[in-house]
Enzyme design. Sequence first.
Site, PDB file in Angstrom:
ATOM      1  N   CYS A   1       0.346  -1.336   2.721  1.00  0.00           N
ATOM      2  CA  CYS A   1       0.313  -0.712   1.393  1.00  0.00           C
ATOM      3  C   CYS A   1       0.218  -1.775   0.306  1.00  0.00           C
ATOM      4  O   CYS A   1      -0.431  -1.589  -0.713  1.00  0.00           O
ATOM      5  CB  CYS A   1       1.575   0.120   1.162  1.00  0.00           C
ATOM      6  SG  CYS A   1       1.587   1.650   2.081  1.00  0.00           S
TER       7      CYS A   1
ATOM      8  N   ASP B   1       5.696   0.076   7.640  1.00  0.00           N
ATOM      9  CA  ASP B   1       4.242  -0.025   7.531  1.00  0.00           C
ATOM     10  C   ASP B   1       3.734  -1.267   8.239  1.00  0.00           C
ATOM     11  O   ASP B   1       2.729  -1.816   7.872  1.00  0.00           O
ATOM     12  CB  ASP B   1       3.811  -0.006   6.061  1.00  0.00           C
ATOM     13  CG  ASP B   1       4.224  -1.262   5.322  1.00  0.00           C
ATOM     14  OD1 ASP B   1       5.058  -2.020   5.866  1.00  0.00           O
ATOM     15  OD2 ASP B   1       3.710  -1.491   4.215  1.00  0.00           O
TER      16      ASP B   1
ATOM     17  N   ASP C   1      17.152  -1.705   6.335  1.00  0.00           N
ATOM     18  CA  ASP C   1      16.217  -2.324   5.390  1.00  0.00           C
ATOM     19  C   ASP C   1      16.793  -3.673   4.993  1.00  0.00           C
ATOM     20  O   ASP C   1      18.003  -3.872   5.072  1.00  0.00           O
ATOM     21  CB  ASP C   1      16.011  -1.453   4.144  1.00  0.00           C
ATOM     22  CG  ASP C   1      14.645  -1.679   3.498  1.00  0.00           C
ATOM     23  OD1 ASP C   1      13.907  -0.709   3.292  1.00  0.00           O
ATOM     24  OD2 ASP C   1      14.322  -2.865   3.190  1.00  0.00           O
TER      25      ASP C   1
ATOM     26  N   ASN D   1       7.554  -1.241  -6.309  1.00  0.00           N
ATOM     27  CA  ASN D   1       7.997  -0.147  -5.431  1.00  0.00           C
ATOM     28  C   ASN D   1       8.131   1.176  -6.184  1.00  0.00           C
ATOM     29  O   ASN D   1       8.078   2.248  -5.592  1.00  0.00           O
ATOM     30  CB  ASN D   1       9.382  -0.444  -4.832  1.00  0.00           C
ATOM     31  CG  ASN D   1       9.427  -1.699  -3.988  1.00  0.00           C
ATOM     32  OD1 ASN D   1      10.442  -2.368  -3.940  1.00  0.00           O
ATOM     33  ND2 ASN D   1       8.337  -2.037  -3.338  1.00  0.00           N
ATOM     34  N   LEU D   2       8.351   1.072  -7.503  1.00  0.00           N
ATOM     35  CA  LEU D   2       8.860   2.234  -8.231  1.00  0.00           C
ATOM     36  C   LEU D   2       7.860   3.373  -8.373  1.00  0.00           C
ATOM     37  O   LEU D   2       8.250   4.502  -8.643  1.00  0.00           O
ATOM     38  CB  LEU D   2       9.362   1.806  -9.625  1.00  0.00           C
ATOM     39  CG  LEU D   2      10.498   0.767  -9.600  1.00  0.00           C
ATOM     40  CD1 LEU D   2      10.934   0.466 -11.029  1.00  0.00           C
ATOM     41  CD2 LEU D   2      11.672   1.244  -8.782  1.00  0.00           C
TER      42      LEU D   2
ATOM     43  N   CYS E   1      -6.433 -14.392  -0.810  1.00  0.00           N
ATOM     44  CA  CYS E   1      -6.501 -12.964  -1.128  1.00  0.00           C
ATOM     45  C   CYS E   1      -5.226 -12.665  -1.900  1.00  0.00           C
ATOM     46  O   CYS E   1      -4.757 -13.516  -2.638  1.00  0.00           O
ATOM     47  CB  CYS E   1      -6.646 -12.115   0.132  1.00  0.00           C
ATOM     48  SG  CYS E   1      -5.287 -12.285   1.283  1.00  0.00           S
TER      49      CYS E   1
ATOM     50  N   LYS F   1      17.913  -2.765  -1.664  1.00  0.00           N
ATOM     51  CA  LYS F   1      17.472  -1.375  -1.521  1.00  0.00           C
ATOM     52  C   LYS F   1      18.563  -0.517  -0.909  1.00  0.00           C
ATOM     53  O   LYS F   1      18.685   0.674  -1.208  1.00  0.00           O
ATOM     54  CB  LYS F   1      16.218  -1.313  -0.643  1.00  0.00           C
ATOM     55  CG  LYS F   1      14.947  -1.688  -1.367  1.00  0.00           C
ATOM     56  CD  LYS F   1      13.723  -1.340  -0.527  1.00  0.00           C
ATOM     57  CE  LYS F   1      12.457  -1.638  -1.313  1.00  0.00           C
ATOM     58  NZ  LYS F   1      11.244  -1.381  -0.521  1.00  0.00           N
TER      59      LYS F   1
ATOM     60  N   GLY G   1       8.817   3.884   0.697  1.00  0.00           N
ATOM     61  CA  GLY G   1       8.043   5.054   0.296  1.00  0.00           C
ATOM     62  C   GLY G   1       8.388   6.289   1.102  1.00  0.00           C
ATOM     63  O   GLY G   1       8.630   7.363   0.547  1.00  0.00           O
TER      64      GLY G   1
END
Lengths: 477, 141
Positions: free
Chosen positions: A286, A228, A160, A168-169, A435, A184, A139
């Site tokens: 995220c 993140d 990455d 992701n898009l 979850c 990626k 992001g």
Amino acid sequence: MSVNVMIPTPLRPYADSHDRVSVDGTTVSEVLSGLVTKHPALKRHLYGDDGKLRTYVNIYVNDEDIRYLEKEKTGVKAGDVVSIVPSIAGGTAETTTENVDLSREEMLRYSRHLIMPEVGLEGQKKLKAASILLIGAGGLGSPLGLYLAAVGVGTIGIVDFDKVDITNLHRQLLHGTSDVGRSKLESARERLHEVNPNVRVETYETRLTSENALEILAPYDVVIDGTDNFPTRYLVNDACVLQGKPNVYGSIFRFDGQVTVFDARKGPCYRCLYAAPPPPGLVPSCAEGGVLGVLPGIIGTLQALEAIKLIIGHGEVLIGRLILFDAFTMKFRELKLRKDPHCPICSANPTIHELIDYEQFCGILPHPTNGTNEFEISVEELKSRLDRGEDLFILDVRQPHEYQINNLNGLLIPLDQLAGRVRELDSSREIVVHCKMGARSARAVDFLRQAGFKKVRNLVGGIDAWAEKIDPAMNRY
Amino acid sequence: MLRISRELIRRISLHGERTYPEECCGALFGTEGEGIRTVLQIEEISNTQDVNRDRRFSLTPLQYRAAERKALELHLTLLGFYHSHPDHPAEPSQFDLEHAFPWFSYVIQTISGGKSGIVTSWILDESRTRFNEQTISEETT
């Protein structure tokens, strides 16, 4: 009102050899003008031809740099000590960009930069000579990569190890629909070359670890953290402190974003702000908490701006200042950050001298390599036991809007309500808690075990693993 | 004139060779009187320049204050600073001029291909438009 002004060694000859001068005034500005009235020979060395304080003259009131107070309007009172502190700098400036030339094509491409006095040919050459490392091509990495390539940063490194996923898009504009499933890095390299073929893109298809971080960071001028997760944030911070590099930091969650520049040589580092990580699972990623699609675009472009200012050497960089952005109310706020005099890594007496095990530091236990432990259950095992008709009670600790997307027909008690509704659960039955990905449910299992539940297990990988491995027809998010 | 022992010059050279191809910098402490400065002690300072460390050095205000405090502790005067010019002549650059303070001795050590070369010392002219070279007297003891 009289305050003492401390005169640094090189300026004493211009102040009748005094090392301190007593001057009246209620603000720094009044004190300094009183000082140069008393000792006019100082003026030329303190002020430039434009009448402004020279950029390499720093003024402190007691122990505070006035840049972090109200600059020259900073108030002073009797007994305060105003210090004039030189910044000492030097080097072979004419040659900074000596070996860098812009082609005709580049001159045209960057023409809107070249006509800005703050960038100009010199600044553009500095950008071309610079190298920036992006941690993450997601992001934040998307706008960072796109803009830094577009403005002509010479070398962009990207770390990455993920593949492009359809989820992701909605925010990661480096990647398109046809890239789903690709690496990626491949997708990023292609996109950046399309934006600006003059840029050298270096890729590192690996997870950044304590073993490889120093080597990967070493050749870069500026590091930008676009990750993140907490272990990587502490790792990037520590590696930057140890190598003396600026770390342009950004983080995003739902509607909120944060930006700052950590540079331990001039201001605080990440550990000055957050000495210890939060308990695992407390702060959702995220993937678990969600993020507004546009938000990384805003935070990532702010990070790109700061990186450009660091390189061209103009403008006020966000060192010691944290910008908080709230997209919901559309408000920017600024907090001052201070260096922690007891910081374990960037203070005068550090206790950390090398990279450590950041997963362990952040309380993340390594995943067992062969299956699960006694408090966990895999989706495969759950499936076969349900198929055998065993009596398993399924507890879903997600939020109601997540339950609407997909569910395992379990009882929904969101994690934040669990403590108040624990009596709805039957401790004699075997409970499987899930979850989305497994982090929140791990906390729920810990809580329930402490509350006396014996037969309670966490579904590893959450409902997402179920959808991936057991029920491909299930909606995913 | 700047008097400095061969041993201290050697330590400045070694510092520059060690940080090559990046610039090194450090503080000079000593005594001053009748136009003669004697360097008695040096202290290495870490380069805080953000980028282009091969061509720039900078000290933070805190590092500068620490150097002044050190001088007080040593009962010596902060005479100036040294820095290296990796693969460049030991002459002050335009950048050095723009960032110079009066009075200080600015010692420059050339490092060519990782090996130390000549050492010079400079003082900012009163006009602030140029540096004047200061004679270095290398003492054997």
